[in-house]
Design an enzyme around this catalytic site. Structure first.
Site, PDB file in Angstrom:
ATOM      1  CG  ASP A  62      -2.185  -0.749   1.054  1.00 15.95           C
ATOM      2  OD1 ASP A  62      -2.531  -1.060  -0.093  1.00 15.95           O
ATOM      3  OD2 ASP A  62      -2.863  -1.037   2.064  1.00 15.95           O
ATOM      4  CE1 TYR A 126       4.627  -6.819   3.233  1.00 13.22           C
ATOM      5  CE2 TYR A 126       4.112  -9.166   3.261  1.00 13.22           C
ATOM      6  CZ  TYR A 126       4.119  -7.939   2.604  1.00 13.22           C
ATOM      7  OH  TYR A 126       3.631  -7.842   1.326  1.00 13.22           O
TER       8      TYR A 126
END
Length: 300
Positions: A62, A126
């Protein structure tokens, strides 16, 4: 296409600071927003491929999310009689023509024509960075802004966060941690690793007189793939545990509720604390492109 021209497919690893971008994916049309992919494909135009070069991104991120190492595949078809670029020349050429200083191509590999950067990934990791002891926004060093989630709390209950993270490990229906708009056909994912740890050393950008107040923490999650914003929503819940707003056992209840609209799980951690750390493949690419010092079709 001239007779004898050869199409070569490459796996390319690249990194970026996501602050200036509307995510990694290209933004098409006459919009002010722009993605990392726009700059990569603009640089690839200088390769003079017979067919325009398009990047197929492994892991979509994003706006504001960073990547220590993302990946993509691309095809380059040179004119007849010209051999394919070596991976080293391709890497250098892309970096030479990249027009944004917050993007860097790390390495390239030749791969078979059927290789797919998104579908072939076996692991995605992540990293989410937290800072504690930041009672006001101006107490965070300017070099750490947009690189971590600054919390007003002076400390976190790391033991409780680790206990809560154990409930997330394994194969589950993670729809409670999925935001609307996910393209995933199934909410079932297997979380292989979820760790919570203090940074081994204070940020190098923290002045000595501030080092006792400011502390930095890292959360890491590994899976083959993730749902849309799954990592940021899991992070938000674990932070709630660390702050004492949730008990570890409640995380299991949230997971089993399969309700993405609940009070705690509907909160999404800020994008700027999240980094895509690694994308791994079986037989292609390095074991890890992550620096030694300081997953998914859906975005996180």
């Amino acid at each position: 296409m001239g007779a004898g021209s050869v199409r070569a497919r490459y796996l390319v690893y690249f990194q970026y600071l996501g602050t200036d971008f509307n995510g990694v994916a290209a933004v098409r049309g006459a919009q002010h927003a722009i993605g990392v992919q726009n700059y990569l494909e603009e640089a690839a135009e200088r390769l003079n491929s017979v067919v325009p070069v398009k990047f197929t991104i492994s892991s979509r991120t994003d706006a504001g999310v960073h990547a220590l190492s993302n990946a993509a595949h691309l095809d380059v078809q040179r004119r007849s009689g010209r051999p394919p670029f070596s991976p080293e020349v391709l890497t250098q050429a892309l970096n030479t023509h990249l027009r944004h200083p917050a993007i860097r191509v790390l390495q390239a590999f030749r791969v078979p024509s059927h290789f797919h950067a998104r579908h072939a990934a076996t692991s995605r990791t992540y990293l989410y960075r937290l800072a504690t002891g930041c009672h006001r926004p101006d107490q965070l060093p300017v070099f750490e802004r947009n690189r971590c989630w600054a919390l007003r709390a002076d400390c976190l209950d790391v033991a409780a966060m680790r206990e809560a993270a154990q409930h997330l490990l394994g194969t589950h229906d993670f729809r409670a941690f999925q935001s609307a708009g996910s393209p995933a056909t199934s909410p079932v994912r297997t979380l292989r690793r979820a760790s919570v740890s203090p940074d081994p050393a204070s940020s190098p950008f923290v002045l000595p007189e501030e080092s006792r107040r400011l502390r930095f923490w890292s959360l890491e999650f590994e899976s083959q793939s993730f749902l849309y914003r799954q990592v940021r929503r899991m992070t938000s819940v674990l932070v709630a545990v660390g702050l004492g707003a949730l008990m570890p056992a409640q995380v299991k209840m949230i997971l089993e509720s399969q309700d993405p609209l609940g009070r705690h799980q509907s909160r999404v951690a800020p994008a700027h604390g999240l980094f895509l750390k690694a994308v791994l493949y079986e037989g292609f690419g390095p074991a890890s492109m992550c620096p030694q010092s300081p997953q998914h079709r859906g975005h996180t």
